[in-house]
Design a protein around this motif. Structure first.
Motif, PDB file in Angstrom:
ATOM      1  N   SER A 348      32.009  -4.529  10.795  1.00 18.44           N
ATOM      2  CA  SER A 348      32.114  -5.316  12.022  1.00 18.44           C
ATOM      3  C   SER A 348      31.071  -6.436  11.994  1.00 18.44           C
ATOM      4  CB  SER A 348      31.867  -4.421  13.235  1.00 18.44           C
ATOM      5  OG  SER A 348      30.507  -4.033  13.232  1.00 18.44           O
ATOM      6  N   VAL A 349      31.241  -7.440  12.874  1.00 12.45           N
ATOM      7  CA  VAL A 349      30.269  -8.531  12.941  1.00 12.45           C
ATOM      8  C   VAL A 349      28.886  -7.975  13.288  1.00 12.45           C
ATOM      9  CG1 VAL A 349      29.632 -10.661  14.137  1.00 12.45           C
ATOM     10  CG2 VAL A 349      32.016 -10.234  13.549  1.00 12.45           C
ATOM     11  N   ASP A 350      28.849  -6.974  14.186  1.00 11.72           N
ATOM     12  CA  ASP A 350      27.571  -6.345  14.553  1.00 11.72           C
ATOM     13  C   ASP A 350      26.854  -5.770  13.343  1.00 11.72           C
ATOM     14  OD1 ASP A 350      27.284  -6.899  17.127  1.00 11.72           O
ATOM     15  OD2 ASP A 350      27.706  -4.861  17.899  1.00 11.72           O
ATOM     16  N   GLU A 351      27.630  -5.060  12.533  1.00 11.62           N
ATOM     17  CA  GLU A 351      27.036  -4.472  11.331  1.00 11.62           C
ATOM     18  C   GLU A 351      26.527  -5.556  10.374  1.00 11.62           C
ATOM     19  OE1 GLU A 351      29.291  -0.479  10.132  1.00 11.62           O
ATOM     20  OE2 GLU A 351      30.636  -1.998  10.965  1.00 11.62           O
ATOM     21  N   LEU A 352      27.302  -6.652  10.310  1.00 13.19           N
ATOM     22  CA  LEU A 352      26.908  -7.766   9.443  1.00 13.19           C
ATOM     23  C   LEU A 352      25.562  -8.349   9.908  1.00 13.19           C
ATOM     24  CD1 LEU A 352      28.479  -8.984   7.025  1.00 13.19           C
ATOM     25  CD2 LEU A 352      29.153 -10.844   8.532  1.00 13.19           C
ATOM     26  N   LEU A 353      25.430  -8.514  11.238  1.00 20.09           N
ATOM     27  CA  LEU A 353      24.199  -9.064  11.808  1.00 20.09           C
ATOM     28  C   LEU A 353      22.997  -8.176  11.476  1.00 20.09           C
ATOM     29  CD1 LEU A 353      25.431 -10.197  15.363  1.00 20.09           C
ATOM     30  CD2 LEU A 353      24.839 -11.689  13.452  1.00 20.09           C
ATOM     31  N   LYS A 354      23.271  -6.874  11.395  1.00 15.15           N
ATOM     32  CA  LYS A 354      22.174  -5.916  11.165  1.00 15.15           C
ATOM     33  C   LYS A 354      21.878  -5.715   9.685  1.00 15.15           C
ATOM     34  CE  LYS A 354      22.766  -3.329  15.419  1.00 15.15           C
ATOM     35  NZ  LYS A 354      23.828  -2.538  16.027  1.00 15.15           N
ATOM     36  N   SER A 355      22.639  -6.373   8.817  1.00 14.85           N
ATOM     37  CA  SER A 355      22.551  -6.030   7.400  1.00 14.85           C
ATOM     38  C   SER A 355      21.213  -6.366   6.734  1.00 14.85           C
ATOM     39  CB  SER A 355      23.698  -6.652   6.625  1.00 14.85           C
ATOM     40  OG  SER A 355      23.644  -8.043   6.768  1.00 14.85           O
ATOM     41  N   ASN A 356      20.432  -7.252   7.306  1.00 14.77           N
ATOM     42  CA  ASN A 356      19.068  -7.483   6.817  1.00 14.77           C
ATOM     43  C   ASN A 356      18.157  -7.484   8.032  1.00 14.77           C
ATOM     44  OD1 ASN A 356      19.638  -8.032   4.008  1.00 14.77           O
ATOM     45  ND2 ASN A 356      20.502  -9.979   4.685  1.00 14.77           N
ATOM     46  N   ASN A 357      16.864  -7.421   7.814  1.00 17.99           N
ATOM     47  CA  ASN A 357      15.920  -7.536   8.925  1.00 17.99           C
ATOM     48  C   ASN A 357      16.052  -8.869   9.621  1.00 17.99           C
ATOM     49  OD1 ASN A 357      14.523  -5.286   9.491  1.00 17.99           O
ATOM     50  ND2 ASN A 357      12.983  -5.615   7.878  1.00 17.99           N
ATOM     51  N   ARG A 358      16.153  -9.923   8.762  1.00 14.80           N
ATOM     52  CA  ARG A 358      16.292 -11.263   9.297  1.00 14.80           C
ATOM     53  C   ARG A 358      17.445 -11.948   8.594  1.00 14.80           C
ATOM     54  NH1 ARG A 358      12.692 -14.492   7.615  1.00 14.80           N
ATOM     55  NH2 ARG A 358      12.471 -15.928   9.359  1.00 14.80           N
ATOM     56  N   ASN A 359      18.294 -12.640   9.357  1.00 11.59           N
ATOM     57  CA  ASN A 359      19.357 -13.477   8.806  1.00 11.59           C
ATOM     58  C   ASN A 359      19.364 -14.781   9.584  1.00 11.59           C
ATOM     59  OD1 ASN A 359      20.777 -11.849   6.801  1.00 11.59           O
ATOM     60  ND2 ASN A 359      21.429 -10.564   8.518  1.00 11.59           N
ATOM     61  N   LEU A 360      20.014 -15.760   9.019  1.00 11.39           N
ATOM     62  CA  LEU A 360      20.228 -17.004   9.748  1.00 11.39           C
ATOM     63  C   LEU A 360      21.725 -17.099  10.038  1.00 11.39           C
ATOM     64  CD1 LEU A 360      18.633 -19.470  10.677  1.00 11.39           C
ATOM     65  CD2 LEU A 360      19.171 -20.556   8.498  1.00 11.39           C
ATOM     66  N   TYR A 361      22.074 -17.296  11.325  1.00 12.66           N
ATOM     67  CA  TYR A 361      23.478 -17.368  11.727  1.00 12.66           C
ATOM     68  C   TYR A 361      23.810 -18.845  11.923  1.00 12.66           C
ATOM     69  CZ  TYR A 361      27.727 -16.204  14.357  1.00 12.66           C
ATOM     70  OH  TYR A 361      29.024 -16.075  14.773  1.00 12.66           O
ATOM     71  N   ILE A 362      24.638 -19.407  11.042  1.00 19.78           N
ATOM     72  CA  ILE A 362      24.933 -20.839  11.070  1.00 19.78           C
ATOM     73  C   ILE A 362      26.236 -21.092  11.827  1.00 19.78           C
ATOM     74  CG2 ILE A 362      25.477 -22.846   9.625  1.00 19.78           C
ATOM     75  CD1 ILE A 362      22.619 -22.070   9.372  1.00 19.78           C
ATOM     76  N   THR A 363      26.167 -22.009  12.814  1.00 22.95           N
ATOM     77  CA  THR A 363      27.364 -22.323  13.596  1.00 22.95           C
ATOM     78  C   THR A 363      27.923 -23.708  13.292  1.00 22.95           C
ATOM     79  OG1 THR A 363      25.933 -23.084  15.367  1.00 22.95           O
ATOM     80  CG2 THR A 363      26.770 -20.855  15.552  1.00 22.95           C
ATOM     81  N   GLU A 364      27.141 -24.518  12.581  1.00 21.54           N
ATOM     82  CA  GLU A 364      27.591 -25.876  12.299  1.00 21.54           C
ATOM     83  C   GLU A 364      26.916 -26.376  11.032  1.00 21.54           C
ATOM     84  OE1 GLU A 364      26.778 -28.496  15.560  1.00 21.54           O
ATOM     85  OE2 GLU A 364      28.193 -30.012  14.873  1.00 21.54           O
ATOM     86  N   THR A 365      27.683 -27.062  10.189  1.00 23.35           N
ATOM     87  CA  THR A 365      27.060 -27.743   9.050  1.00 23.35           C
ATOM     88  C   THR A 365      27.376 -29.225   9.201  1.00 23.35           C
ATOM     89  OG1 THR A 365      29.017 -27.469   7.652  1.00 23.35           O
ATOM     90  CG2 THR A 365      27.297 -25.790   7.462  1.00 23.35           C
ATOM     91  N   ILE A 366      26.468 -30.081   8.741  1.00 25.69           N
ATOM     92  CA  ILE A 366      26.782 -31.516   8.720  1.00 25.69           C
ATOM     93  C   ILE A 366      26.524 -32.108   7.340  1.00 25.69           C
ATOM     94  CG2 ILE A 366      26.560 -31.983  11.191  1.00 25.69           C
ATOM     95  CD1 ILE A 366      23.888 -33.238  10.712  1.00 25.69           C
ATOM     96  N   GLY A 367      27.334 -33.106   7.005  1.00 24.74           N
ATOM     97  CA  GLY A 367      27.233 -33.757   5.703  1.00 24.74           C
ATOM     98  C   GLY A 367      28.294 -33.228   4.753  1.00 24.74           C
ATOM     99  N   HIS A 368      28.384 -33.897   3.608  1.00 20.89           N
ATOM    100  CA  HIS A 368      29.420 -33.559   2.640  1.00 20.89           C
ATOM    101  C   HIS A 368      28.757 -33.211   1.326  1.00 20.89           C
ATOM    102  CE1 HIS A 368      31.652 -35.776   5.664  1.00 20.89           C
ATOM    103  NE2 HIS A 368      30.759 -36.722   5.503  1.00 20.89           N
ATOM    104  N   GLY A 369      27.957 -32.169   1.332  1.00 19.41           N
ATOM    105  CA  GLY A 369      27.109 -31.894   0.172  1.00 19.41           C
ATOM    106  C   GLY A 369      27.689 -30.934  -0.845  1.00 19.41           C
ATOM    107  N   THR A 370      29.011 -30.989  -1.086  1.00 18.07           N
ATOM    108  CA  THR A 370      29.609 -30.124  -2.099  1.00 18.07           C
ATOM    109  C   THR A 370      29.913 -30.946  -3.346  1.00 18.07           C
ATOM    110  OG1 THR A 370      30.644 -28.788  -0.392  1.00 18.07           O
ATOM    111  CG2 THR A 370      31.520 -28.559  -2.611  1.00 18.07           C
TER     112      THR A 370
END
Lengths: 438, 470
Positions: A348-370
């Motif tokens: 579940s998303v909850d379990e994913l959030l808990k998978s490390n002590n600290r994570n960064l949850y990204i909601t937006e990316t900008i630029g075309h860096g691929t």
């Protein structure tokens, strides 16, 4: 009303006939008509109303192995004749290319299946405005919102694709799109965010208010962001942007990129390119699907493909031209993937959030860096810190970077897949990316 | 008689009547007619892969009262279609009453010639040059794995019919030549891209020395990147080279100074007019009047002659870029910045050629002053969130700087910064201003328009570099 099949077919047939008379050995033609109506509101008042009525014709003529393409918005007999003459003129002086040809006849779509892609309902502007007012009213329930912009677009299109080997098919499609952008403000700064919904059928837009609510909530949440220190950290991609990772896959396995040697996934068929448990499907025939189609831009029918099976790359996205170059048959992907998605993960998303002590949850990316040639990836980002499974403060003015060869192999999928776009992914976690900040 | 009406059932007088009748009770608006031709010839993988031509003709009918824009466009130029559009506009604005603003400034200046680059040169001669380009690049050695090169040309005639029967015209040529090279050495692949362009005929670009320079640059950039090491991650000093890196100015500052975002108060700059937004010595203009430049316009897409607009003068915010609608609502004048991609699109205030003017330092002085940082010479695309002010752009050629000396090339990385504060971090402005080679296309609200940029070298005290090396 969009023009009917008979009207468009008539023009396509005439084009093929005339091209033949003027010296083309083969011809393909695409004729389309679309009507689009949009209203925009800003701060609950009408801001713009826009009606668009467009024809388009695109003609490709072949003389042996020579080929050229021409397009126009003018379907008058006179103009079409001028176009064909010019196209054939250019074809004659274009050098031969052995790989140029129409698709193999036996790969062409035989029948048109009703994929339920058209809703003939017309929503009058007054009703569109009413709906958008509700969306904006809902957004303004969040007290930090100082500006809202919404739009409602209704598209109706019809097209036929024909060629000189006897193919002549087309069908109508529609879409209804509502979007909301909200700006939140506090004493220090402003942040904006958005939400939108897109459906083939109007009746499937169940609760437009949600869009206003989400846009407002998301914008307000972003206020007072912090910048973090540079570090290696697990990154969770919100569903809104996780599908971008599939977009990279789809570009990297396009036959053109493979044949030209400009993809980091060249020669990776039957190799493990993703985490072992992952499956990626591309299914053109999902009912009402935003990426659904009966055939690709060359008329080739496409089956549902398991592009990635247990992490292993099984197939490229193949068109006729580059297929020949790779000694492969077209799989009906001349215009890329259709409805592309990751099969759901197991956590579940909850379990994913808990998978490390600290994570960064990204909601937006900008630029075309691929960089598709090397797989290198570096983009601006914002989102939230996640500590012990809890979302804490907003983060901005950072970048996230890695290489897709590593990113693909370090993905854990949540189980919240929804079909909201043509490319869809559940929320996902990528371990070990580098964040650049302070 | 208008040539746009040639094959239609409309006489000019009918059109003028419909336009006047529709717009009489509105504040502004016009009928915009456009006839455009475009071509692309592309050589890829040793073959002419694509030769395409497109012809488009249509109108966009716009009526504005207060803040409300009603727009209807079609490629069917006929009495029926125009009347239908007129009804559509009137219906949208039925509850409003405005008074038409007839004032539109005049100028006889022209910044490019009335030529059609597509017809100007034969298809054969273009194909011949592309083949020469391919041979020339491939002759640079075995490491060349792929060459893609293209010509694109455009010819656009526009006509603006206003409510009093006033008619304004412009003819706009635009060409672009591009080379992309993929090199492979020791199993490592890298790309280099370079291009040139402007509002003139192909002749200028077909000159041997000119196209060879483009090839050399594309090859050089790819070659530099073959030897690149991973980029650093974190905040550091950044020296930007002259010319094209000015897309930083375009993204970081330019978009935030467009009138619409400031009228709507969604730009991070809306309440900063007259305030100090940049270091002393920083002057930025947006100039539509440079001859033959990609971003230049004789008149904008509302008929207003373009000008050289001072945006920031010695660090102080002086002007926003305005179209007629936003200028009226903000009690100021249009700066000739009203642009649209085509007749299918509404007018928005947009940039033209955005330029930072010369300061007094040399590039050497800047590099020397940096202990640890990067020197960014060329960029790919950029993007900005005008509300939060955060912007990014991607380096395509960059080097590390250690103890005042340029070191190894580093891999493409994204740079991220904050628009309203970045110009305060500019500590040195160079004396080597350069125009970009003529390749920029700016995207806003789904509309792409050609733009230019220019700047001298600059030193930025602090930016975040998005590499992978901690």
């Amino acid at each position: 009303m969009v023009k009917d099949q008979e009207y468009l077919t008539n023009i396509a047939n005439k084009t093929i006939e005339l091209s033949k008379q003027l010296g083309a050995t083969d011809t393909s033609v695409h004729v389309a008509h679309s009507i689009s109506e949009t209203v925009n509101l800003r701060n609950k008042k009408l801001d713009e109303s826009n009606r668009s009525d467009s024809f388009a014709i695109s003609i490709t003529t072949y003389i042996g192995k020579k080929k050229s393409t021409i397009s126009s918005s003018n379907l008058s007999d006179d103009n079409v004749k001028t176009l064909i003459e010019r196209c054939i003129g250019t074809t004659k002086i274009t050098p031969d290319d052995e790989l140029n040809s129409l698709p193999e006849k036996n790969l062409m779509a035989k029948e048109i299946e009703d994929l339920n892609l058209f809703d003939g309902n017309h929503i009058p502007n007054d009703k569109k405005i009413n709906i958008l007012e509700e969306v904006e009213n809902t957004a303004y329930e969040e007290s930090k919102i100082i500006n809202t912009e919404t739009d409602f677009t209704e598209n109706k299109s019809n097209f036929v694709l024909g060629n000189s080997s006897g193919f002549m098919k087309g069908y109508k499609t529609s879409s209804f799109n509502i979007s909301c952008v909200a700006v939140a403000k506090n004493e220090n700064q402003m942040e904006r965010d958005y939400d939108f919904i897109s459906k083939r059928h109007f009746e499937d837009i169940q609760n437009p208010r949600e869009i206003g609510k989400n846009a407002a909530f998301n914008a307000a949440q972003k206020l007072n962001p912090k910048k973090i220190k540079s570090e290696k950290i697990g990154i969770i991609f919100d569903k809104k942007i996780s599908r971008g990772i599939l977009g990279v896959l789809s570009n990297a396995i396009a036959a053109g990129a493979i044949a030209r040697g400009t993809s980091f996934l060249k020669n990776k068929i039957e190799h493990e390119v993703f985490s072992k448990s992952l499956n990626v499907i591309d299914d053109p025939k999902i009912k009402k699907g935003l990426g659904s189609r009966n055939f690709d831009s060359e008329g080739v029918e496409g089956a549902s493909l398991k592009l990635i099976e247990d992490g292993i790359l099984k197939s490229y996205l193949i068109d006729t031209y580059y297929g020949k170059k790779l000694n492969l048959k077209s799989n009906g992907r001349s215009n890329g993937s259709s409805n592309l998605y990751f099969e759901n993960g197991t956590v579940s998303v909850d379990e994913l959030l808990k998978s490390n002590n600290r994570n960064l949850y990204i909601t937006e990316t900008i630029g075309h860096g691929t960089n598709l040639v090397t797989g290198d990836y570096s983009v601006g980002a914002n989102g939230f810190m996640v500590e012990s499974g809890e979302i804490t403060n907003p983060i901005s003015e950072i970048t996230i970077a890695g290489n897709f060869n590593d990113i693909f192999k370090n993905i854990t999928l949540a189980n919240d897949l929804e079909f909201k776009f043509s490319t869809n992914s559940p929320t996902l976690l990528v371990e070990g990316m580098v964040v650049a900040g302070r | 008689m208008s040539k746009f009406l040639k094959n239609s059932d409309l006489e000019l007088i009918d059109v003028e009547n419909i336009v006047s009748n529709t717009l009489n009770n509105c504040d502004d608006g016009e009928l915009y007619l456009e006839n455009s031709k475009s071509e692309t010839i592309l050589l890829d993988d040793n073959k002419i892969k694509n030769s395409s031509y497109s012809a488009d003709l249509g109108y966009g009918f716009r009526a504005i009262t207060d803040e409300v824009i009603a727009y209807s466009h079609s490629n069917d130029i006929s009495k029926d279609s125009l009347k239908k559009s007129s009804e559509n506009l009137k219906d949208t604005l039925k509850s409003k009453k405005g008074s038409y603003n007839h004032e539109i400034p005049k100028s006889n200046n022209k910044y490019y010639k009335d030529l059609n680059p597509i017809e100007d040169k034969s298809q054969d001669s273009k194909i011949k040059i592309l083949n020469q380009v391919n041979d020339y690049v491939r002759s640079k050695g075995e490491i060349v794995r792929q060459v893609t090169t293209s010509f694109s040309g455009e010819y656009k005639e526009i006509e603006i019919i206003r409510s009093n029967g006033e008619i304004l015209n412009d003819v706009r040529p635009l060409v672009r030549f591009n080379v992309s090279v993929v090199l492979e050495k020791n199993g490592k692949k890298e790309t280099g891209v370079y291009g040139i362009g402007g509002r003139q005929s192909y002749d200028h670009y077909l000159d041997d020395q000119n196209w060879k320079h483009v090839c050399d640059e594309a090859f050089r950039i790819a070659d530099v990147n073959l030897n690149s090491k991973p980029a650093p991650a974190g905040e550091m000093k950044v020296v930007l080279g002259p010319g094209w890196p000015a897309i930083l100015i375009h993204e970081a500052i330019g978009h935030g100074l467009e009138g619409d975002f400031n009228r709507k108060k969604t730009s991070a700059f809306y309440n900063l007019m007259g305030e100090k937004v940049a270091s002393d010595g920083v002057t930025i203009v947006d100039d539509g009047t440079i001859n033959n430049r990609r971003g230049s316009l004789t008149i904008d897409d509302e008929g207003t002659p373009t000008e050289n607009t001072v945006l920031i003068e010695n660090g102080v915010l002086k002007n926003f870029m305005q179209d007629r609608l936003n200028a009226r609502l903000m009690n100021t004048k249009s700066t000739g910045s009203g642009r649209r991609e085509s007749y299918k699109h509404i007018v928005l205030p947009r940039m033209r050629n955005t330029m930072m003017l010369n300061g007094k330092y040399t590039q050497e002085e800047m590099i020397k002053s940096v202990d640890k940082g990067i020197f960014a010479v060329s960029f790919g695309g950029g993007q900005v969130d005008i509300t939060s002010g955060k912007f990014v752009f991607n380096c395509t050629e960059a080097y590390e700087i250690t103890n005042g000396k340029i070191g190894s090339p580093i891999k493409g990385a994204t740079l991220i910064g904050d628009g309203p504060s970045i110009l305060k971090e500019v500590s040195m402005v160079g004396n080597d201003m350069k125009l970009d080679p003529g390749i920029g296309t700016c995207g806003k609200a789904g509309q792409g328009v050609p733009v230019g940029v220019a700047q001298p070298s600059i030193l930025i005290n602090k930016m975040t570099v998005g590499g992978t090396q901690l």
